[in-house]
Design a protein around this motif. Structure first.
Motif, short mmCIF file in Angstrom:
data_model
loop_
_atom_site.label_atom_id
_atom_site.label_comp_id
_atom_site.label_asym_id
_atom_site.label_seq_id
_atom_site.Cartn_x
_atom_site.Cartn_y
_atom_site.Cartn_z
N PHE A 1 0.83 -1.21 0.00
CA PHE A 1 0.00 0.00 0.00
C PHE A 1 0.87 1.26 0.00
O PHE A 1 0.65 2.20 0.77
N ALA A 2 1.86 1.30 -0.86
CA ALA A 2 2.81 2.43 -0.89
C ALA A 2 2.22 3.64 -1.60
O ALA A 2 1.46 3.52 -2.56
N ALA A 3 2.60 4.81 -1.12
CA ALA A 3 2.20 6.08 -1.74
C ALA A 3 3.20 7.15 -1.31
O ALA A 3 3.92 6.99 -0.32
N ALA A 4 3.23 8.24 -2.06
CA ALA A 4 4.12 9.35 -1.72
C ALA A 4 3.62 10.04 -0.45
O ALA A 4 2.42 10.05 -0.14
N ASP A 5 4.53 10.63 0.28
CA ASP A 5 4.18 11.35 1.51
C ASP A 5 3.20 12.47 1.19
O ASP A 5 3.39 13.23 0.24
N PHE B 1 -3.19 6.07 -0.42
CA PHE B 1 -3.34 4.88 -1.25
C PHE B 1 -4.80 4.48 -1.25
O PHE B 1 -5.42 4.35 -0.18
N LYS B 2 -5.38 4.27 -2.43
CA LYS B 2 -6.80 3.94 -2.52
C LYS B 2 -7.01 2.76 -3.45
O LYS B 2 -6.41 2.69 -4.53
N CYS B 3 -7.88 1.85 -3.03
CA CYS B 3 -8.18 0.67 -3.84
C CYS B 3 -9.62 0.25 -3.61
O CYS B 3 -10.01 -0.11 -2.49
N LYS B 4 -10.42 0.30 -4.68
CA LYS B 4 -11.80 -0.16 -4.60
C LYS B 4 -11.89 -1.67 -4.75
O LYS B 4 -12.84 -2.29 -4.30
N SER B 5 -10.89 -2.24 -5.40
CA SER B 5 -10.85 -3.69 -5.61
C SER B 5 -10.47 -4.40 -4.31
O SER B 5 -9.96 -3.80 -3.37
N SER C 1 -1.38 -16.54 7.17
CA SER C 1 -0.98 -17.89 7.55
C SER C 1 -1.85 -18.86 6.77
O SER C 1 -2.83 -18.45 6.14
N PRO C 2 -1.52 -20.16 6.78
CA PRO C 2 -2.37 -21.11 6.05
C PRO C 2 -3.82 -21.14 6.55
O PRO C 2 -4.71 -21.53 5.78
N GLU C 3 -4.06 -20.72 7.80
CA GLU C 3 -5.40 -20.79 8.37
C GLU C 3 -6.12 -19.46 8.43
O GLU C 3 -7.30 -19.43 8.76
N LEU C 4 -5.43 -18.35 8.14
CA LEU C 4 -6.05 -17.04 8.31
C LEU C 4 -5.69 -16.10 7.16
O LEU C 4 -4.50 -15.88 6.87
N ARG C 5 -6.73 -15.56 6.54
CA ARG C 5 -6.57 -14.53 5.52
C ARG C 5 -7.35 -13.29 5.95
O ARG C 5 -8.37 -13.39 6.63
N ILE C 6 -6.87 -12.14 5.50
CA ILE C 6 -7.53 -10.86 5.79
C ILE C 6 -7.95 -10.23 4.47
O ILE C 6 -7.13 -10.08 3.56
N ARG C 7 -9.22 -9.89 4.39
CA ARG C 7 -9.76 -9.24 3.18
C ARG C 7 -10.09 -7.79 3.51
O ARG C 7 -10.86 -7.51 4.44
N LEU C 8 -9.50 -6.87 2.76
CA LEU C 8 -9.74 -5.44 2.93
C LEU C 8 -10.42 -4.92 1.67
O LEU C 8 -9.83 -4.96 0.59
N VAL C 9 -11.65 -4.43 1.82
CA VAL C 9 -12.37 -3.93 0.65
C VAL C 9 -13.51 -3.01 1.11
O VAL C 9 -14.30 -3.39 1.96
N PRO C 10 -13.57 -1.80 0.58
CA PRO C 10 -12.51 -1.11 -0.16
C PRO C 10 -11.42 -0.67 0.81
O PRO C 10 -11.50 -0.95 2.01
N LEU C 11 -10.46 0.09 0.31
CA LEU C 11 -9.35 0.53 1.17
C LEU C 11 -8.86 1.90 0.74
O LEU C 11 -8.60 2.13 -0.44
N GLN C 12 -8.74 2.79 1.71
CA GLN C 12 -8.04 4.06 1.51
C GLN C 12 -7.25 4.32 2.78
O GLN C 12 -7.79 4.25 3.89
N ILE C 13 -5.96 4.60 2.61
CA ILE C 13 -5.09 4.66 3.78
C ILE C 13 -4.00 5.70 3.58
O ILE C 13 -3.54 5.93 2.46
N GLN C 14 -3.63 6.35 4.67
CA GLN C 14 -2.57 7.37 4.63
C GLN C 14 -1.95 7.50 6.00
O GLN C 14 -2.63 7.38 7.03
N ALA C 15 -0.63 7.73 6.03
CA ALA C 15 0.08 7.84 7.30
C ALA C 15 1.11 8.97 7.26
O ALA C 15 1.55 9.38 6.19
N PHE C 16 1.44 9.45 8.46
CA PHE C 16 2.49 10.43 8.74
C PHE C 16 2.10 11.87 8.42
O PHE C 16 2.32 12.75 9.23
#
Length: 244
Positions: free
Chosen positions: A155-159, A163-167, A174-189
């Protein structure tokens, strides 16, 4: 004398009744307290869209808008959508490292994102998750599913950008655990007044948007080539007839 004896007998009876009532009250008061209720998520056999929520850590540190779904593999896929109303948000902020931690009551589930800043780029370097659900079957034991995903630049983006993803982002921790993020918009710092910066489109969204355009342009191009070729052949035939 007889009157005194009768009076004394009644007094003993009354005292015995009072003592019995007090003993019953004392027995009620020392009854063991019922065990506290511990929250455990209930896994579902079918998939549904997770509720979307915006999570913030400090006004200018981290902001994330996303729906979060835990996918547990226990002979088959089981699903749990994180409930925003139950989430406790925490974490830490630094100049080059920050952490967003989302936790359910009784530590029944958690999701932790570790952000890094390198030069003018921020990204997620680690994603840690766990869920301790109710057993999926009668007689099954309690079990905790956990995992970690390490990535150089997730989820890299310029400072100053987000970062945005509708998909769908399906992450296997792990083999037993998956994480699904939908949609996603994220920013830090760097968040100006707590608002998202310019959006950086994810590759999945880009291809979904561009491929139909490319295919449409290709179809139009082939059509124009076919029309041009047909006209050229007709002109050549006409020139042959004119010479005859």
């Amino acid at each position: 004398m007889m009157l005194k004896a009768q009076t004394g007998g009644w007094c003993l009876i009354i005292l015995a009744i009072i003592a019995g009532v007090q003993l019953q009250e004392n027995q009620r008061s020392v009854q063991p307290a019922s065990e506290p209720h511990i929250y455990r998520p209930a896994l579902q056999p079918t998939e549904t869209a997770p509720p979307i929520e915006t999570y913030k850590l400090d006004k200018s540190c981290i902001k994330a808008t996303m729906g979060i779904q835990y996918i547990v593999i226990e002979k088959k896929a089981w699903y749990y959508n994180l409930e925003p109303s139950r989430v406790r948000t925490g974490g830490s902020c630094g100049e080059e490292a920050a952490v967003l931690s989302l936790t359910l009551p009784d530590n029944a589930a958690s999701l932790q994102l570790t952000f890094r800043k390198k030069g003018n780029i921020f990204y997620v370097s680690n994603l840690t998750a766990h869920v301790s659900p109710l057993p999926v079957c009668q007689g099954c034991s309690n079990k905790t599913y956990s995992g970690v995903l390490t990535n150089d630049k997730l989820f890299a983006a310029a400072d100053g950008q987000s970062f945005k993803c509708k998909s769908e982002n399906l992450l296997q921790t792990s083999p037993e655990l998956r994480i699904r993020l939908v949609p996603l918009q994220i920013q830090a710092f760097t968040l100006l007044k707590g608002h998202y910066g310019k959006e950086v489109e994810c590759w999945a969204d880009f291809t979904q948007r561009v491929i139909p355009i490319i295919l449409g342009a290709t179809v139009v191009g082939l059509f124009l080539i076919a029309v041009t070729t047909s006209l050229f052949i007709k002109d050549r035939h006409r020139e042959g007839y004119d010479r005859l």
